[in-house]
Design a protein around this motif. Sequence first.
Motif, PDB file in Angstrom:
ATOM      1  N   GLU A  20       0.842  -1.207   0.000  1.00 14.99           N
ATOM      2  CA  GLU A  20       0.000   0.000   0.000  1.00 14.99           C
ATOM      3  C   GLU A  20       0.873   1.251   0.000  1.00 14.99           C
ATOM      4  O   GLU A  20       0.611   2.218  -0.716  1.00 14.99           O
ATOM      5  CB  GLU A  20      -0.913   0.012   1.226  1.00 14.99           C
ATOM      6  N   ILE A  23       2.355   1.816  -3.485  1.00 15.49           N
ATOM      7  CA  ILE A  23       1.390   2.387  -4.428  1.00 15.49           C
ATOM      8  C   ILE A  23       1.174   3.870  -4.132  1.00 15.49           C
ATOM      9  O   ILE A  23       1.176   4.716  -5.020  1.00 15.49           O
ATOM     10  CB  ILE A  23       0.069   1.592  -4.399  1.00 15.49           C
ATOM     11  N   ARG A  24       1.022   4.222  -2.843  1.00 12.73           N
ATOM     12  CA  ARG A  24       0.849   5.627  -2.468  1.00 12.73           C
ATOM     13  C   ARG A  24       2.055   6.455  -2.913  1.00 12.73           C
ATOM     14  O   ARG A  24       1.918   7.542  -3.453  1.00 12.73           O
ATOM     15  CB  ARG A  24       0.733   5.771  -0.959  1.00 12.73           C
ATOM     16  N   TYR A  27       1.963   7.221  -6.523  1.00 12.69           N
ATOM     17  CA  TYR A  27       0.939   8.184  -6.923  1.00 12.69           C
ATOM     18  C   TYR A  27       1.230   9.598  -6.398  1.00 12.69           C
ATOM     19  O   TYR A  27       0.933  10.579  -7.068  1.00 12.69           O
ATOM     20  CB  TYR A  27      -0.436   7.746  -6.412  1.00 12.69           C
ATOM     21  N   LEU A  30       2.957  12.313  -8.573  1.00 11.65           N
ATOM     22  CA  LEU A  30       2.120  12.653  -9.731  1.00 11.65           C
ATOM     23  C   LEU A  30       0.983  13.573  -9.310  1.00 11.65           C
ATOM     24  O   LEU A  30       0.701  14.582  -9.957  1.00 11.65           O
ATOM     25  CB  LEU A  30       1.529  11.378 -10.348  1.00 11.65           C
ATOM     26  N   GLN A  31       0.337  13.215  -8.183  1.00  6.74           N
ATOM     27  CA  GLN A  31      -0.790  14.022  -7.709  1.00  6.74           C
ATOM     28  C   GLN A  31      -0.327  15.398  -7.257  1.00  6.74           C
ATOM     29  O   GLN A  31      -0.995  16.404  -7.512  1.00  6.74           O
ATOM     30  CB  GLN A  31      -1.501  13.287  -6.573  1.00  6.74           C
ATOM     31  N   VAL A  34       0.064  17.512 -10.381  1.00  7.14           N
ATOM     32  CA  VAL A  34      -1.207  18.007 -10.921  1.00  7.14           C
ATOM     33  C   VAL A  34      -1.723  19.152 -10.061  1.00  7.14           C
ATOM     34  O   VAL A  34      -2.163  20.187 -10.561  1.00  7.14           O
ATOM     35  CB  VAL A  34      -2.262  16.876 -10.991  1.00  7.14           C
ATOM     36  N   ARG A  38      -2.284  23.028 -11.300  1.00  7.08           N
ATOM     37  CA  ARG A  38      -3.564  23.745 -11.239  1.00  7.08           C
ATOM     38  C   ARG A  38      -3.400  25.085 -10.543  1.00  7.08           C
ATOM     39  O   ARG A  38      -4.008  26.085 -10.934  1.00  7.08           O
ATOM     40  CB  ARG A  38      -4.612  22.888 -10.541  1.00  7.08           C
ATOM     41  N   ILE A 107      -3.605  17.202  -1.947  1.00  6.19           N
ATOM     42  CA  ILE A 107      -3.100  16.901  -3.296  1.00  6.19           C
ATOM     43  C   ILE A 107      -4.090  16.078  -4.127  1.00  6.19           C
ATOM     44  O   ILE A 107      -4.018  16.087  -5.340  1.00  6.19           O
ATOM     45  CB  ILE A 107      -1.716  16.206  -3.265  1.00  6.19           C
ATOM     46  N   SER A 108      -4.981  15.388  -3.481  1.00  6.30           N
ATOM     47  CA  SER A 108      -6.018  14.700  -4.267  1.00  6.30           C
ATOM     48  C   SER A 108      -7.167  14.285  -3.356  1.00  6.30           C
ATOM     49  O   SER A 108      -7.103  14.451  -2.138  1.00  6.30           O
ATOM     50  CB  SER A 108      -5.442  13.485  -4.996  1.00  6.30           C
ATOM     51  N   ARG A 109      -8.203  13.746  -3.996  1.00  6.96           N
ATOM     52  CA  ARG A 109      -9.402  13.350  -3.255  1.00  6.96           C
ATOM     53  C   ARG A 109      -9.712  11.882  -3.518  1.00  6.96           C
ATOM     54  O   ARG A 109      -9.002  11.232  -4.286  1.00  6.96           O
ATOM     55  CB  ARG A 109     -10.579  14.221  -3.707  1.00  6.96           C
ATOM     56  N   SER A 110     -10.775  11.414  -2.924  1.00  3.58           N
ATOM     57  CA  SER A 110     -11.130  10.004  -3.084  1.00  3.58           C
ATOM     58  C   SER A 110     -11.353   9.666  -4.553  1.00  3.58           C
ATOM     59  O   SER A 110     -12.049  10.393  -5.259  1.00  3.58           O
ATOM     60  CB  SER A 110     -12.397   9.716  -2.283  1.00  3.58           C
ATOM     61  N   PRO A 111     -10.776   8.536  -5.026  1.00  2.00           N
ATOM     62  CA  PRO A 111     -10.988   8.189  -6.438  1.00  2.00           C
ATOM     63  C   PRO A 111     -12.315   7.493  -6.693  1.00  2.00           C
ATOM     64  O   PRO A 111     -12.609   7.152  -7.827  1.00  2.00           O
ATOM     65  CB  PRO A 111      -9.819   7.249  -6.736  1.00  2.00           C
ATOM     66  N   ILE A 119      -6.300  13.367   0.275  1.00  5.40           N
ATOM     67  CA  ILE A 119      -4.912  12.958   0.468  1.00  5.40           C
ATOM     68  C   ILE A 119      -4.076  14.225   0.596  1.00  5.40           C
ATOM     69  O   ILE A 119      -4.218  15.163  -0.195  1.00  5.40           O
ATOM     70  CB  ILE A 119      -4.418  12.081  -0.699  1.00  5.40           C
ATOM     71  N   HIS A 153      -3.977   9.756   4.172  1.00  2.52           N
ATOM     72  CA  HIS A 153      -5.398   9.816   3.823  1.00  2.52           C
ATOM     73  C   HIS A 153      -6.155  10.424   4.997  1.00  2.52           C
ATOM     74  O   HIS A 153      -5.980   9.992   6.135  1.00  2.52           O
ATOM     75  CB  HIS A 153      -5.946   8.416   3.573  1.00  2.52           C
TER      76      HIS A 153
ATOM     77  N   ILE B  18      -7.604   5.673 -11.786  1.00  2.25           N
ATOM     78  CA  ILE B  18      -7.514   6.062 -10.365  1.00  2.25           C
ATOM     79  C   ILE B  18      -6.856   7.433 -10.249  1.00  2.25           C
ATOM     80  O   ILE B  18      -7.296   8.294  -9.485  1.00  2.25           O
ATOM     81  CB  ILE B  18      -6.732   5.001  -9.558  1.00  2.25           C
ATOM     82  N   PHE B  19      -5.804   7.647 -11.033  1.00  2.00           N
ATOM     83  CA  PHE B  19      -5.085   8.928 -10.985  1.00  2.00           C
ATOM     84  C   PHE B  19      -6.019  10.094 -11.361  1.00  2.00           C
ATOM     85  O   PHE B  19      -6.104  11.084 -10.632  1.00  2.00           O
ATOM     86  CB  PHE B  19      -3.882   8.867 -11.936  1.00  2.00           C
ATOM     87  N   GLN B  21      -9.353  10.100 -11.492  1.00  2.00           N
ATOM     88  CA  GLN B  21     -10.504  10.191 -10.584  1.00  2.00           C
ATOM     89  C   GLN B  21     -10.131  10.925  -9.292  1.00  2.00           C
ATOM     90  O   GLN B  21     -10.951  11.640  -8.733  1.00  2.00           O
ATOM     91  CB  GLN B  21     -11.024   8.789 -10.240  1.00  2.00           C
ATOM     92  N   SER B  22      -8.887  10.742  -8.834  1.00  2.70           N
ATOM     93  CA  SER B  22      -8.497  11.366  -7.566  1.00  2.70           C
ATOM     94  C   SER B  22      -8.011  12.802  -7.741  1.00  2.70           C
ATOM     95  O   SER B  22      -7.836  13.513  -6.761  1.00  2.70           O
ATOM     96  CB  SER B  22      -7.409  10.527  -6.884  1.00  2.70           C
ATOM     97  N   THR B  23      -7.787  13.232  -8.973  1.00  2.00           N
ATOM     98  CA  THR B  23      -7.284  14.600  -9.178  1.00  2.00           C
ATOM     99  C   THR B  23      -8.296  15.452  -9.956  1.00  2.00           C
ATOM    100  O   THR B  23      -8.948  16.307  -9.379  1.00  2.00           O
ATOM    101  CB  THR B  23      -5.925  14.572  -9.913  1.00  2.00           C
ATOM    102  N   SER B  26     -12.533  14.748  -9.504  1.00  2.00           N
ATOM    103  CA  SER B  26     -13.122  15.148  -8.223  1.00  2.00           C
ATOM    104  C   SER B  26     -13.564  16.610  -8.238  1.00  2.00           C
ATOM    105  O   SER B  26     -14.415  17.018  -7.461  1.00  2.00           O
ATOM    106  CB  SER B  26     -12.135  14.899  -7.083  1.00  2.00           C
ATOM    107  N   ILE B  34     -18.662  11.060  -8.639  1.00  2.00           N
ATOM    108  CA  ILE B  34     -17.747  11.149  -9.783  1.00  2.00           C
ATOM    109  C   ILE B  34     -17.854   9.844 -10.586  1.00  2.00           C
ATOM    110  O   ILE B  34     -18.296   8.837 -10.056  1.00  2.00           O
ATOM    111  CB  ILE B  34     -16.283  11.388  -9.333  1.00  2.00           C
ATOM    112  N   LEU B  67      -5.802  -1.195  -2.376  1.00  2.00           N
ATOM    113  CA  LEU B  67      -4.448  -0.921  -1.878  1.00  2.00           C
ATOM    114  C   LEU B  67      -4.175   0.576  -1.863  1.00  2.00           C
ATOM    115  O   LEU B  67      -3.515   1.089  -0.973  1.00  2.00           O
ATOM    116  CB  LEU B  67      -3.409  -1.646  -2.743  1.00  2.00           C
TER     117      LEU B  67
END
Lengths: 268, 171
Positions: A20, A23-24, A27, A30-31, A34, A38, A107-111, A119, A153, B18-19, B21-23, B26, B34, B67
Amino acid sequence: MSFITINLTTNDREQITGIEKLIRNLYTPLQSGVSEFRVNLGDFTTIFQNKNTLNTKIKMLEEENRRISLENQVLRENEAELKRLRNIVAFVESSLDTYDLLPARVISRSPNNWYQTLIIDKGSNAGVKMGMTVITPKGLVGSVGSVSDNSAHINLITDREMAVGAILQENRDTNGIIEGRGDRTFLRLMNVPYYSAVKNKNRVITSGLSLTFPKGIFIGTIGEITRERGGLLLSASVKPAVDFDKLEEVLIITDYHPVTESQEETGE
Amino acid sequence: MSRKVRYLMLVILPVLAIFFQSTLFSSYSIKGSIPDMVLVFVAFFALLNAANQSATYGFLCGLLEDLYMGRFIGINALSKALTAYAIGRLQGNVFKENLLVGVIAVLVATVINALLLVGLSLSVSEIYNVDMGLFISIVLQCVYNTIIAVPAYVWYYNSSHHGWLRKTGEN
């Protein structure tokens, strides 16, 4: 196999697994990129705004600055008065608890649609731990759910799995539980006794009864009040103090120290 | 070569979903809802492949989500695997060339996945607040996913027959 992993990975676990975290960590940069893009895009487009619009804005801001300076003087006077009154009152509420705060960027929200999460760009390397309370100057945001090295999170109070002990600021006797309903603009205050003096526009704050959230953090304002089936309990809709759709920065309470009577007497 | 590209695409699609959807997505939510692009891709895969293969793909895509989220690992994996299996079992008797079939598959997948997720969440979570808002949220997800499914299915179907997602041996 799924049932075994679901059972092994409840919300109570202290640490997330290595995979986990991996993976975080993949990501997160990248997040962050973005998110940064913005923000920069917003700055870039501002350059092209009309000069007159900017001049008008400057005048408005100068006016507002003068007004806020005056308000600030009044507030300072009120604060001094508050301190004096608090020395008189023997049993003070702990709403002036002091917090150790750590700022973090969203940096991001729930997917997906099932969890209400954010997040942030701070993780265990910055001292963030699971269960820490997350706020903004406007009010309560949620609590830290899981932490990786450079991100965490945040479970929002609007999440369907969240419940927060609450009281009314105007009427400290009224206890209830704030429940998330999966909607970022709406919370529900449950289990309020029927005889409580709860009114529209009352302010709801954390009660401090749960182990996670310190006492006195503003949650939202009461909307429509309804009597539950059976007639012994009331419930009410609550408009959250925080606009979760526009949340860009949050503050994590890494530690808090309730103000004691002796501290107040010495003016600390 | 074609097989490697196909497998690579099957991995990249849920990772990118996933990338985004989370950026980006949302920011364009309708009352907090979403589109679930991962589910859309799983539904398309199931529509064009056998049930068992689809269940495996659904399981792996759901596991990736689990995960990433770091809550109950397996909840999305199980729901997406069962959803994909159901679509995979139903797909034998339909004309997949028809755009409407792709859209209906996504609609059915959204409903099955939602019911499974709510059921699983209720059984494993200490607290899970259910009210009318949950029903509205599922309806909004259905609307959002089916809108997205229109252009997505055109691309996915073409790619499955003539593009990167083409199986080895197909023209």
